[in-house]
Scaffold this motif. Structure first.
Motif, PDB file in Angstrom:
ATOM      1  N   ASN A   1       1.087  -1.292  -0.016  1.00  0.00           N
ATOM      2  CA  ASN A   1      -0.047   0.001   0.015  1.00  0.00           C
ATOM      3  C   ASN A   1       0.927   1.296  -0.112  1.00  0.00           C
ATOM      4  O   ASN A   1       0.493   2.281  -0.351  1.00  0.00           O
ATOM      5  CB  ASN A   1      -1.053   0.065   1.277  1.00  0.00           C
ATOM      6  N   LEU A   2       1.960   1.254   0.172  1.00  0.00           N
ATOM      7  CA  LEU A   2       3.056   2.322   0.377  1.00  0.00           C
ATOM      8  C   LEU A   2       3.813   2.402  -0.909  1.00  0.00           C
ATOM      9  O   LEU A   2       4.869   3.047  -0.745  1.00  0.00           O
ATOM     10  CB  LEU A   2       4.025   2.061   1.718  1.00  0.00           C
TER      11      LEU A   2
ATOM     12  N   VAL B   1      13.698   7.637   0.795  1.00  0.00           N
ATOM     13  CA  VAL B   1      14.659   6.710   1.107  1.00  0.00           C
ATOM     14  C   VAL B   1      14.031   5.981   2.494  1.00  0.00           C
ATOM     15  O   VAL B   1      13.402   6.629   2.973  1.00  0.00           O
ATOM     16  CB  VAL B   1      16.094   7.020   1.356  1.00  0.00           C
ATOM     17  N   VAL B   2      14.474   4.869   2.599  1.00  0.00           N
ATOM     18  CA  VAL B   2      13.966   4.032   3.639  1.00  0.00           C
ATOM     19  C   VAL B   2      14.225   4.806   5.044  1.00  0.00           C
ATOM     20  O   VAL B   2      13.557   4.705   5.983  1.00  0.00           O
ATOM     21  CB  VAL B   2      14.723   2.462   3.579  1.00  0.00           C
ATOM     22  N   GLY B   3      15.463   5.455   5.276  1.00  0.00           N
ATOM     23  CA  GLY B   3      15.813   6.149   6.319  1.00  0.00           C
ATOM     24  C   GLY B   3      14.716   7.208   6.781  1.00  0.00           C
ATOM     25  O   GLY B   3      14.462   7.555   8.014  1.00  0.00           O
ATOM     26  N   ALA B   4      14.073   7.880   5.906  1.00  0.00           N
ATOM     27  CA  ALA B   4      12.962   8.882   6.106  1.00  0.00           C
ATOM     28  C   ALA B   4      11.735   8.217   6.595  1.00  0.00           C
ATOM     29  O   ALA B   4      11.047   9.099   7.045  1.00  0.00           O
ATOM     30  CB  ALA B   4      13.026   9.781   4.566  1.00  0.00           C
ATOM     31  N   ALA B   5      11.654   7.022   6.068  1.00  0.00           N
ATOM     32  CA  ALA B   5      10.199   6.456   6.489  1.00  0.00           C
ATOM     33  C   ALA B   5       9.795   6.591   7.637  1.00  0.00           C
ATOM     34  O   ALA B   5       8.364   7.048   8.026  1.00  0.00           O
ATOM     35  CB  ALA B   5      10.158   4.984   5.846  1.00  0.00           C
TER      36      ALA B   5
ATOM     37  N   ILE C   1       5.474   7.544   7.315  1.00  0.00           N
ATOM     38  CA  ILE C   1       4.797   7.662   5.979  1.00  0.00           C
ATOM     39  C   ILE C   1       3.710   6.968   5.995  1.00  0.00           C
ATOM     40  O   ILE C   1       3.469   5.761   6.587  1.00  0.00           O
ATOM     41  CB  ILE C   1       5.820   7.386   4.620  1.00  0.00           C
ATOM     42  N   GLY C   2       2.676   7.187   5.432  1.00  0.00           N
ATOM     43  CA  GLY C   2       1.416   6.321   5.326  1.00  0.00           C
ATOM     44  C   GLY C   2       0.656   6.862   3.882  1.00  0.00           C
ATOM     45  O   GLY C   2       0.711   7.970   3.286  1.00  0.00           O
ATOM     46  N   ALA C   3      -0.272   5.528   3.411  1.00  0.00           N
ATOM     47  CA  ALA C   3      -1.042   6.049   2.247  1.00  0.00           C
ATOM     48  C   ALA C   3      -2.121   4.662   2.110  1.00  0.00           C
ATOM     49  O   ALA C   3      -1.578   3.738   2.677  1.00  0.00           O
ATOM     50  CB  ALA C   3      -0.197   5.964   1.079  1.00  0.00           C
ATOM     51  N   TYR C   4      -3.191   4.967   1.656  1.00  0.00           N
ATOM     52  CA  TYR C   4      -4.042   3.927   1.298  1.00  0.00           C
ATOM     53  C   TYR C   4      -4.253   3.104   2.569  1.00  0.00           C
ATOM     54  O   TYR C   4      -4.321   1.761   2.423  1.00  0.00           O
ATOM     55  CB  TYR C   4      -3.731   3.384   0.137  1.00  0.00           C
ATOM     56  N   GLY C   5      -4.367   3.701   3.703  1.00  0.00           N
ATOM     57  CA  GLY C   5      -4.973   2.671   4.996  1.00  0.00           C
ATOM     58  C   GLY C   5      -3.812   2.266   5.677  1.00  0.00           C
ATOM     59  O   GLY C   5      -4.089   1.492   6.613  1.00  0.00           O
TER      60      GLY C   5
ATOM     61  N   TYR D   1       0.234  10.285  13.775  1.00  0.00           N
ATOM     62  CA  TYR D   1       0.195  10.699  12.477  1.00  0.00           C
ATOM     63  C   TYR D   1       1.118  11.506  11.700  1.00  0.00           C
ATOM     64  O   TYR D   1       1.251  12.681  12.242  1.00  0.00           O
ATOM     65  CB  TYR D   1      -1.224  11.379  12.422  1.00  0.00           C
ATOM     66  N   ARG D   2       1.905  10.982  10.946  1.00  0.00           N
ATOM     67  CA  ARG D   2       2.873  11.797  10.013  1.00  0.00           C
ATOM     68  C   ARG D   2       4.087  12.368  11.088  1.00  0.00           C
ATOM     69  O   ARG D   2       4.444  13.450  11.039  1.00  0.00           O
ATOM     70  CB  ARG D   2       2.363  13.034   9.323  1.00  0.00           C
ATOM     71  N   ASP D   3       4.258  11.656  12.321  1.00  0.00           N
ATOM     72  CA  ASP D   3       5.062  12.162  13.121  1.00  0.00           C
ATOM     73  C   ASP D   3       5.885  11.048  13.994  1.00  0.00           C
ATOM     74  O   ASP D   3       5.395  10.074  14.076  1.00  0.00           O
ATOM     75  CB  ASP D   3       4.101  12.911  14.333  1.00  0.00           C
TER      76      ASP D   3
END
Length: 341
Positions: A112-113, A119-123, A128-132, A164-166
Motif C-alpha cells: 500500500n506504500l 529513502v528508507v531512512g526517512a520512512a 509515512i502512510g497511504a491508502y489505509g 500521524y505523520r510524526d
C-alpha cells in the motif's frame, strides 16, 4: 574520510528542485564514513543537515554548513520467526524499490506504500502512510548514530513514539540522530488492506466483492492511482502532500458539519475526526491556483508545485495564503508536512 565537496549544488537532492547550495557536502555510504564525518575537524564547528531523497523538505536558501548525503545501501532478510519475516534495509535505499523488492522476495505487507518518494531512512521519521496503512504498523526497529556522541542506538517501536505523520525524530530527537538502517516485521499470514475508498472501488464489481486481490495487484493499483493524480517530481518539483490532514474532536466536527454538510472526514479509533485537507483547500478555491511563481497542482489540492522558477519563499508564501483561507472559512489550522530548512 569522505571527500569534502565545496559550494555543492543541492538541486538534485531536493524534489522541489530548488537551486540551493551547501557550503560543504559529504557522501555517506556506510557507518564508517558517517563516524569519520562526525569528527571531521574541517566541519566540526558547522551546522549539519542530513539529506536522503530530499522528498520532504523545503529549502529556503543556501545552507551554510555541511550536508551529509545518505547513501547507505543494503537489503536483506535479517531473520524470521514462526510468525513473521524481519527485513532490514539501509537508510539510503530507495523506498519504492525496497517495497518492490519485498514483493519479489515473497514477503508482502508494504504494498500500500508503493511509489512514495524518498529513502528508507526517512520512512520512520515521517511515519509515512497511504491508502489505509502507516509504516509504523510494520516497523520493528531501527539503528541510528547519535551525532553528539557517535554512539549507536537501537530504537524499537515504542521508542519512536509514532503518531500521524510524526515520530520522536521530528520532535525531541530532531537533528540529534542519523538513521543508518531500518528493520520491518512482515507477517507471514498476509491480509489485503483494501478498505481505503480508492482501493475498495478498484477491487469491487457492481458493489460485490471480487476474489481477494494479490499483493502484486494491490501494488500495481496503488502505483497506477498515484501516477494518475500525483505529479512526478522528476517532471515538476513537489514533495507530495504539503499539509497534514487535520484531526479534530468529535464535538468540533459536529459544530463544523452543521455549517458544512458536505464535509469530508474519517472517524479515528479515539473517536476524533480526521478532515480531508485536500477537500478543505479545494473548497477555498485553491485547487489549480497560483501565487507568484508557486502553484497548487490541478489534480490534487494537497500538492504544491514548483512549475520551474519558484524558490522556498514562494512555496511558503503560497502555503501561508492557503492556511489563512482554510482558517477563515473552516476555523481549522493546516499544518505543514515537510520540514522547512
Amino acid at each position: 574520510m569522505s571527500e569534502l565537496m565545496t559550494d555543492y549544488a543541492l538541486q538534485a537532492h531536493n524534489t522541489f528542485g530548488f537551486n540551493a547550495r551547501a557550503r560543504y557536502a559529504q557522501g555517506i555510504e556506510n557507518e564508517a564514513m558517517l563516524r569519520a564525518a562526525l569528527v571531521d575537524p574541517r566541519t566540526a564547528h558547522l551546522p549539519r543537515l542530513v539529506l536522503g531523497g530530499g522528498s520532504n523538505i523545503v529549502l529556503t536558501g543556501d545552507f551554510a554548513g555541511v550536508v551529509w548525503l545518505i547513501g547507505i545501501k543494503g537489503r536483506r532478510l535479517a531473520y524470521e520467526d514462526e510468525h513473521a519475516w524481519f527485513v532490514e534495509a539501509g537508510a539510503g535505499e530507495n523506498w519504492h524499490e525496497f517495497v518492490a523488492w519485498t514483493l519479489e522476495q515473497g514477503r508482502p505487507g508494504l504494498e500500500n506504500l508503493a511509489l512514495i518518494p524518498g529513502v528508507v531512512g526517512a520512512a520512520p521519521i515521517q511515519n509515512i502512510g497511504a491508502y489505509g496503512l502507516e509504516v509504523a504498523e510494520y516497523f520493528a526497529r531501527l539503528t541510528a548514530i547519535e551525532i553528539a556522541t557517535g554512539e549507536t542506538r537501537v530504537f524499537d517501536k515504542d521508542d519512536c513514539c509514532f503518531a500521524y505523520r510524526d515520530s520522536f525524530f521530528k520532535q525531541q530527537g530532531r537533528g540529534r540522530f542519523v538513521i543508518t538502517s531500518v528493520t520491518f516485521r512482515l507477517p507471514k499470514v498476509w491480509r489485503p488492506r483494501c478498505d481505503y475508498a480508492e482501493l475498495a472501488r478498484q477491487f469491487s464489481v457492481a458493489d460485490m466483492p471480487r476474489a481477494k486481490p494479490t499483493p502484486r495487484e494491490i501494488f500495481q493499483t496503488v502505483v497506477a492511482i498515484r501516477r494518475a493524480k500525483l505529479p512526478d517530481p522528476a517532471k515538476i518539483g513537489n514533495v507530495g502532500s504539503f499539509f497534514k490532514n487535520p484531526v479534530i474532536s468529535a464535538e468540533d466536527f459536529d459544530l463544523l458539519l452543521a455549517h458544512e454538510p458536505n464535509l469530508v472526514a474519517y472517524r479515528q479509533p479515539d473517536r476524533r475526526m480526521k478532515l480531508a485537507a485536500g477537500w478543505l483547500i479545494e473548497q477555498c478555491g485553491w485547487k489549480g491556483g497560483q501565487l507568484g511563481r508557486a502553484a497548487v497542482h490541478a489534480q490534487h489540492a494537497l500538492v504544491l508545485v514548483n512549475p520551474g522558477a519558484a524558490n522556498g519563499a514562494d512555496i511558503l508564501a503560497l502555503a501561508g495564503a492557503i492556511q489563512r483561507a482554510v482558517q477563515a472559512r473552516f476555523g481549522v489550522q493546516l499544518e505543514l508536512e515537510p520540514a522547512v530548512i
